[in-house]
Write a protein that holds these residues in place. Structure first.
Motif, mmCIF file in Angstrom:
data_model
loop_
_atom_site.group_PDB
_atom_site.id
_atom_site.type_symbol
_atom_site.label_atom_id
_atom_site.label_comp_id
_atom_site.label_asym_id
_atom_site.label_seq_id
_atom_site.Cartn_x
_atom_site.Cartn_y
_atom_site.Cartn_z
ATOM 1 N N TYR A 21 -23.706 -25.753 -40.491
ATOM 2 C CA TYR A 21 -22.533 -25.081 -40.184
ATOM 3 C C TYR A 21 -22.646 -23.688 -41.154
ATOM 4 O O TYR A 21 -22.047 -22.692 -40.557
ATOM 5 N N ARG A 22 -22.841 -23.775 -42.332
ATOM 6 C CA ARG A 22 -23.009 -22.631 -43.146
ATOM 7 C C ARG A 22 -23.932 -21.531 -42.664
ATOM 8 O O ARG A 22 -23.338 -20.197 -42.196
ATOM 9 N N VAL A 25 -22.404 -20.098 -39.288
ATOM 10 C CA VAL A 25 -21.513 -19.069 -39.346
ATOM 11 C C VAL A 25 -22.075 -17.716 -39.728
ATOM 12 O O VAL A 25 -21.456 -16.585 -39.307
ATOM 13 N N LYS A 29 -21.699 -14.478 -37.696
ATOM 14 C CA LYS A 29 -21.091 -13.190 -38.240
ATOM 15 C C LYS A 29 -21.942 -11.826 -37.922
ATOM 16 O O LYS A 29 -21.523 -10.966 -37.427
ATOM 17 N N GLN A 32 -21.323 -10.932 -34.334
ATOM 18 C CA GLN A 32 -19.862 -10.645 -34.005
ATOM 19 C C GLN A 32 -19.605 -9.440 -32.954
ATOM 20 O O GLN A 32 -18.866 -9.438 -31.983
ATOM 21 N N LYS A 45 -16.732 -19.222 -33.380
ATOM 22 C CA LYS A 45 -16.617 -18.772 -34.954
ATOM 23 C C LYS A 45 -15.599 -19.233 -35.934
ATOM 24 O O LYS A 45 -15.725 -19.792 -36.790
ATOM 25 N N GLU A 46 -14.320 -19.002 -35.194
ATOM 26 C CA GLU A 46 -13.164 -19.506 -36.253
ATOM 27 C C GLU A 46 -13.009 -21.117 -36.228
ATOM 28 O O GLU A 46 -12.741 -21.289 -37.390
ATOM 29 N N THR A 48 -15.615 -22.927 -36.513
ATOM 30 C CA THR A 48 -16.814 -23.062 -37.525
ATOM 31 C C THR A 48 -16.102 -22.822 -38.953
ATOM 32 O O THR A 48 -16.420 -23.466 -39.796
ATOM 33 N N GLU A 49 -15.518 -21.722 -38.967
ATOM 34 C CA GLU A 49 -15.201 -21.056 -40.358
ATOM 35 C C GLU A 49 -13.979 -22.217 -41.136
ATOM 36 O O GLU A 49 -13.931 -22.551 -42.005
ATOM 37 N N LEU A 52 -15.721 -25.281 -42.143
ATOM 38 C CA LEU A 52 -16.309 -24.959 -43.604
ATOM 39 C C LEU A 52 -15.355 -25.207 -44.654
ATOM 40 O O LEU A 52 -15.295 -25.618 -45.757
#
Lengths: 72, 215
Positions: A21-22, A25, A29, A32, A45-46, A48-49, A52
């Motif tokens: 996941y790191r 993301v 980004k 994006q 994206k959100e 995944t963030e 994390l």
């Protein structure tokens, strides 16, 4: 030629598939600007963030728990 | 604290499942685009004048089933065709291995996998069909595309020229020779010292086009 945003999105998906996941993301980004108007992209994206952040919180709580156990 | 931890772990699981399903939905698309992505990398290397025979051979070997299948969408076919077309321009026809790969590309074309498609339709008919003015305009258009590559966006024109000269040395397509000449002339008009580049270009012309200049 594929542009860099699309390439980054592909790499993000590959990383998410591998549960990295790191890395995922990081690539999201980069991608994006290319996909910012896409609701699907933003959700991905959100989420995944958020995941994390949750993982980080779990790690901290577990460390805290183990320290408490050691004290007891 | 334990209850909070449990809640967080449940949330973690929900989010992971959600992401897993979201990615799964994209997976077919991902596989396809990954294939195109790797072919795109090969095309980029080829544009830089690198030898790509091995990578291209591996790509064909890995994707034989995919190319043979009927699953390709028109847009995918078109993208692959354009990339293969770019790569083919850079293959050295004097090299047997490159010829084999060029034949492989042709074979896909004949099979209709890289169909009678835009790959052909987009290209105007050679020599006979184009006037010299049209040929020149075609060169200018293609040269603009070459210069607009992402990797050149931050580069000084001298570095771009160096890269173009490398491509001119390695590739059959004479467009690189023309583009190098054009850049050299432009730089000279703007006061840059270009004699080392002129020397390199003359050597390439001699080898590639058989044009020799009096020293």
């Amino acid at each position: 030629m594929l542009n860099d945003g699309v390439k980054a999105y592909l790499r993000a998906l590959a990383a998410l598939k591998d549960k990295d996941y790191r890395t995922g993301v990081g690539y999201l980004k980069i991608a994006q600007n290319q996909f910012d108007n896409s609701p699907d992209f933003r959700i991905l994206k959100e989420t995944t963030e958020l995941l994390l952040a949750v993982k980080e919180e779990i790690f901290e709580l577990e460390v805290e728990n183990s320290e408490v156990k050691e004290l007891i | 604290m334990t209850a909070r931890l449990e809640s967080l772990k449940r949330l973690e699981s929900v989010l992971e499942n959600f992401l897993g399903r979201a990615v799964e939905l994209e997976i077919n698309n991902l596989n396809t685009v990954s294939r195109i992505d790797s072919l795109d990398e090969i095309a980029r290397l080829s544009l830089k004048g690198r030898l790509v025979n091995q990578q291209l051979g591996n790509w064909f070997a890995r994707n034989r089933d995919y190319l043979d299948s009927d699953r390709l969408k028109e847009t995918e076919v078109e993208t692959i065709a354009n990339l293969l077309s770019e790569i083919k321009k850079g293959l050295d026809s004097s090299d047997p291995e490159s010829r084999k790969l060029a034949d492989e590309i042709e074979r896909w074309k004949e099979k209709g996998v890289v169909p009678k498609r835009k790959l052909i339709l987009k290209m105007k008919s050679p020599a006979g069909g184009m006037s010299i003015t049209e040929k020149f305009a075609d060169y200018l258009g293609r040269e603009k595309v070459l210069l607009e590559q992402e990797e050149y966006s931050q580069e000084h024109l001298l570095s771009i020229l160096d890269d173009i000269l490398k491509s001119a040395e390695a590739k059959e397509d004479h467009i690189y020779i023309h583009l190098a000449g054009s850049i050299i002339y432009f730089l000279r008009m703007n006061g840059y010292k270009v004699s080392p580049y002129v020397k390199r270009l003359k050597q390439i012309e001699k080898e590639r086009l058989g044009i020799a200049y009096a020293e």
